[in-house]
Design an enzyme around this catalytic site. Structure first.
Site, mmCIF file in Angstrom:
data_model
loop_
_atom_site.group_PDB
_atom_site.id
_atom_site.type_symbol
_atom_site.label_atom_id
_atom_site.label_comp_id
_atom_site.label_asym_id
_atom_site.label_seq_id
_atom_site.Cartn_x
_atom_site.Cartn_y
_atom_site.Cartn_z
ATOM 1 N N CYS A 42 49.996 -74.179 8.966
ATOM 2 C CA CYS A 42 50.789 -73.049 9.465
ATOM 3 C C CYS A 42 50.522 -71.786 8.651
ATOM 4 C CB CYS A 42 52.273 -73.397 9.437
ATOM 5 S SG CYS A 42 53.319 -71.985 9.814
ATOM 6 N N LYS A 50 47.314 -66.372 12.478
ATOM 7 C CA LYS A 50 47.200 -66.116 13.926
ATOM 8 C C LYS A 50 48.134 -64.995 14.350
ATOM 9 C CE LYS A 50 49.989 -67.502 16.541
ATOM 10 N NZ LYS A 50 50.170 -68.849 17.060
ATOM 11 N N ALA A 114 44.999 -87.389 -2.175
ATOM 12 C CA ALA A 114 45.668 -88.630 -2.569
ATOM 13 C C ALA A 114 45.561 -89.629 -1.433
ATOM 14 C CB ALA A 114 47.146 -88.357 -2.884
ATOM 15 N N ILE A 178 46.100 -72.698 21.579
ATOM 16 C CA ILE A 178 45.143 -72.019 20.696
ATOM 17 C C ILE A 178 44.097 -71.270 21.509
ATOM 18 C CG2 ILE A 178 43.387 -72.395 18.903
ATOM 19 C CD1 ILE A 178 45.125 -74.653 17.802
ATOM 20 N N ARG A 198 39.012 -76.943 31.821
ATOM 21 C CA ARG A 198 38.532 -78.004 32.712
ATOM 22 C C ARG A 198 39.467 -78.271 33.891
ATOM 23 N NH1 ARG A 198 39.423 -83.318 28.772
ATOM 24 N NH2 ARG A 198 41.648 -83.063 28.437
ATOM 25 N N GLY A 262 42.446 -79.213 21.264
ATOM 26 C CA GLY A 262 43.461 -80.126 20.760
ATOM 27 C C GLY A 262 43.264 -80.440 19.285
ATOM 28 N N HIS A 435 71.371 -52.825 28.279
ATOM 29 C CA HIS A 435 70.558 -51.929 29.092
ATOM 30 C C HIS A 435 70.080 -50.727 28.290
ATOM 31 C CE1 HIS A 435 69.191 -50.191 32.835
ATOM 32 N NE2 HIS A 435 69.735 -49.038 32.475
HETATM 33 P P1 NDP Z 1 46.602 -78.154 23.268
HETATM 34 O O1 NDP Z 1 46.892 -79.594 23.386
HETATM 35 O O2 NDP Z 1 47.664 -77.156 23.487
HETATM 36 O O3 NDP Z 1 45.410 -77.771 24.227
HETATM 37 C C1 NDP Z 1 44.184 -78.453 24.193
HETATM 38 C C2 NDP Z 1 43.359 -77.934 25.351
HETATM 39 O O4 NDP Z 1 42.044 -78.448 25.260
HETATM 40 C C3 NDP Z 1 43.915 -78.340 26.691
HETATM 41 O O5 NDP Z 1 43.743 -77.285 27.584
HETATM 42 C C4 NDP Z 1 43.053 -79.551 27.051
HETATM 43 O O6 NDP Z 1 42.904 -79.721 28.424
HETATM 44 C C5 NDP Z 1 41.736 -79.119 26.471
HETATM 45 N N1 NDP Z 1 40.867 -80.255 26.135
HETATM 46 C C6 NDP Z 1 41.206 -81.351 25.427
HETATM 47 N N2 NDP Z 1 40.138 -82.171 25.317
HETATM 48 C C7 NDP Z 1 39.134 -81.570 25.985
HETATM 49 C C8 NDP Z 1 37.794 -81.937 26.245
HETATM 50 N N3 NDP Z 1 37.283 -83.078 25.772
HETATM 51 N N4 NDP Z 1 37.036 -81.095 26.969
HETATM 52 C C9 NDP Z 1 37.545 -79.936 27.448
HETATM 53 N N5 NDP Z 1 38.809 -79.537 27.236
HETATM 54 C C10 NDP Z 1 39.594 -80.354 26.515
HETATM 55 O O7 NDP Z 1 45.947 -78.010 21.811
HETATM 56 P P2 NDP Z 1 45.602 -76.751 20.934
HETATM 57 O O8 NDP Z 1 44.376 -77.166 20.198
HETATM 58 O O9 NDP Z 1 45.581 -75.506 21.714
HETATM 59 O O10 NDP Z 1 46.829 -76.699 19.954
HETATM 60 C C11 NDP Z 1 47.278 -77.861 19.264
HETATM 61 C C12 NDP Z 1 48.765 -77.860 19.121
HETATM 62 O O11 NDP Z 1 49.149 -76.929 18.134
HETATM 63 C C13 NDP Z 1 49.507 -77.435 20.384
HETATM 64 O O12 NDP Z 1 49.759 -78.512 21.217
HETATM 65 C C14 NDP Z 1 50.765 -76.826 19.850
HETATM 66 O O13 NDP Z 1 51.751 -77.815 19.789
HETATM 67 C C15 NDP Z 1 50.381 -76.337 18.476
HETATM 68 N N6 NDP Z 1 50.244 -74.876 18.494
HETATM 69 C C16 NDP Z 1 51.354 -74.130 18.698
HETATM 70 C C17 NDP Z 1 51.275 -72.758 18.734
HETATM 71 C C18 NDP Z 1 52.505 -71.968 18.986
HETATM 72 O O14 NDP Z 1 53.591 -72.496 18.818
HETATM 73 N N7 NDP Z 1 52.394 -70.712 19.389
HETATM 74 C C19 NDP Z 1 50.007 -72.061 18.551
HETATM 75 C C20 NDP Z 1 48.905 -72.939 18.367
HETATM 76 C C21 NDP Z 1 49.027 -74.285 18.340
HETATM 77 P P3 NDP Z 1 43.976 -80.559 29.302
HETATM 78 O O15 NDP Z 1 45.145 -79.664 29.501
HETATM 79 O O16 NDP Z 1 43.223 -80.831 30.569
HETATM 80 O O17 NDP Z 1 44.287 -81.793 28.524
#
Ligand code: NDP
Length: 452
Positions: A42, A50, A114, A178, A198, A262, A435
């Protein structure tokens, strides 16, 4: 049996540091190991840098808007290196605060990796071993890149914060938090952004109206957002440049490629299997509602448990753990009605059920409005705001609130209080509007959207 300490925390991020400080405050002898930088994802390579980049990128559009308000200025130019120098200094400052706060609470810090050697034993990278009555795994997660694409030069969010220069163009893979946030940040900083997702629409899991609204706003600001499109191959061209071929058969060259596909739990090489700690299929530490694993002395909080990957959730889990185990106050982190915000431009904020989820549960009414906010409209911006309430027809409770607007992150925090208290649509209606604001629309929506 006597132990070297009462609690050994592995991981100095949001969840681990909170647990360590609270436990120490309850009188526990606490040690903590962090292999990278105190503050964790974070603070060091997530939410904080970010959000500072969101501010930096937003100033470009704000300056454009300022012209419409009568301000005269020369052509603005964004100096990434100047920004990065300040960003690095700010992160070091925050890292120092995290370190000092933990030490001031009496926590002994180890700046090294660790791993568990048994249910009560931890070994540090320098070979020393420490015994602990309880061990807390708070190692977070790491960006995961789809198999076959982990090529030298491709980036994840980890590397993006460390760029020496901004690339002229970037391809972003993914449609989640992200990917969407960085698409808007990069575009706002003057980088030409292409984003492949996708599926049929970005931000899966959010309300459909919100998803469509954000996608339209992103496209309107010039992001080349291509849904139903995935990467087939990446051909390295040197210096971080790649030629990308997609599922539609197009081949295009980009100056940088970012995977935002992800995050995976950080459990590899931690000795968890050896200590008998059960993991789920994706490698997350399995815990119960008290954040306890199947090994009674070992607990885990935050992203490594893959419950809800959000900083405030990890903090609550860490706090509840420390209160329960060391404070004589049983407490659980409440995972219901957790609000979240996506810092796109404009921002999206959401709490509670999507319309689809609510309809699957009971009869609902939907209240929705979309409008050009006053500030942008004056500057001829076409970017619209969206406010939506999903209401249970019988109980009248507001089940979901979804906002796309500048400042939606701030608004949704307050809406979340109302939803958490069980507010009804009539409670919203009885609340006097403030308002002129955008948020007043939340209490002014009179007619539900007609059912088809
Ligand atoms: P997310 O799970 O939000 O998104 C991952 C994205 O990658 C999805 O669109 C997913 O598609 C796609 N994806 C996954 N695997 C593949 C693949 N093999 N090929 C192509 N596309 C793929 O993860 P992030 O990495 O964006 O963020 C991780 C976590 O961090 C979030 O879930 C959130 O909880 C946290 N976060 C929170 C923030 C905030 O509060 N503002 C900011 C940033 C992160 P599909 O939908 O089809 O699965």
């Amino acid at each position: 049996m006597s132990f070297d300490c009462d609690l050994f925390v592995i991981g100095g991020g949001s969840g681990g540091v909170r647990a360590a400080r609270i436990a120490a405050g309850h009188g526990a002898r606490v040690q903590l190991a962090e292999e990278y930088r105190m503050g964790g994802t974070c603070v060091i390579r997530g939410c904080v840098p970010k959000k500072l980049m969101v501010f930096a990128a937003g100033h470009g559009a704000a300056m454009e808007e300022a012209r419409a308000y009568g301000w005269e200025m020369g052509a603005p130019h964004f100096d990434w290196r100047a920004f990065r120098a300040r960003l690095d200094a700010e992160l070091s400052r925050l890292e120092g605060i995290y370190t000092r706060n933990a030490e001031a609470a009496g926590v002994i810090l180890h700046n090294q990796r660790a791993r568990l050697v048994d249910p009560h034993g931890v070994q540090l990278a320098d070979g020393s071993e420490i015994s602990a009555r309880h061990v807390l795994i708070a190692t977070g997660g790491r960006p995961s890149v789809p198999e076959g694409f982990d090529l030298p030069g491709v980036m994840t969010s980890n590397e993006l914060f460390l760029l020496d220069d901004l690339p002229p163009s970037i391809l972003i893979i993914g449609g989640g938090f992200i990917a969407c946030e960085f698409a808007c940040i990069m575009q706002g900083m003057g980088v030409a952004v292409t984003q492949f997702y996708r599926g049929a629409q970005i931000l899966r899991g959010f309300d459909d109206d919100l998803r469509h609204h954000v996608a339209a706003a992103m496209a309107a600001q010039g992001i080349d957002l291509q849904v139903d499109t995935d990467l087939v191959s990446l051909e390295p061209l040197g210096g971080g440049r790649f030629a990308a071929t997609d599922t539609r058969g197009a081949r295009r060259e980009f100056d940088a490629v970012l995977f935002a596909t992800g995050r995976a739990p950080n459990t590899a090489g931690l000795g968890l299997e050896k200590a008998g700690v059960a993991l789920s299929e994706n490698g997350a530490v399995r815990v119960d509602e008290w954040s306890q694993t199947n090994v009674p002395s070992v607990f885990a909080v935050g992203d490594v448990t893959d419950r809800i990957q959000l900083t405030p959730v990890a903090i609550r889990e860490g706090h509840a753990f420390a209160d329960t185990v060391f404070g004589g106050r049983r407490g659980r982190a409440d995972h219901e009605l957790v609000a979240s915000a996506v810092f796109t431009r404009p921002e999206a904020g959401s709490v509670g059920m999507t319309e689809e989820e609510a309809r699957a549960q009971e009869a609902v009414e939907v209240y929705r409005t979309s409008f050009r906010p006053m500030q942008g409209a004056f500057a001829d911006s076409d970017i619209k705001a969206l406010m939506k309430l999903v209401v249970a027809r019988d109980s009248r409770r507001v089940l979901g609130c979804h906002i796309v607007a500048p400042g939606a992150g701030e608004m949704i925090q307050l809406a979340a209080v109302a939803l958490k208290m069980g507010a009804t649509k009539e409670d919203f209606d009885a609340t006097m509007a403030v308002h002129p604001t955008m948020a007043e629309e939340l209490v002014l929506m009179r007619q539900p959207v007609p059912e088809n």
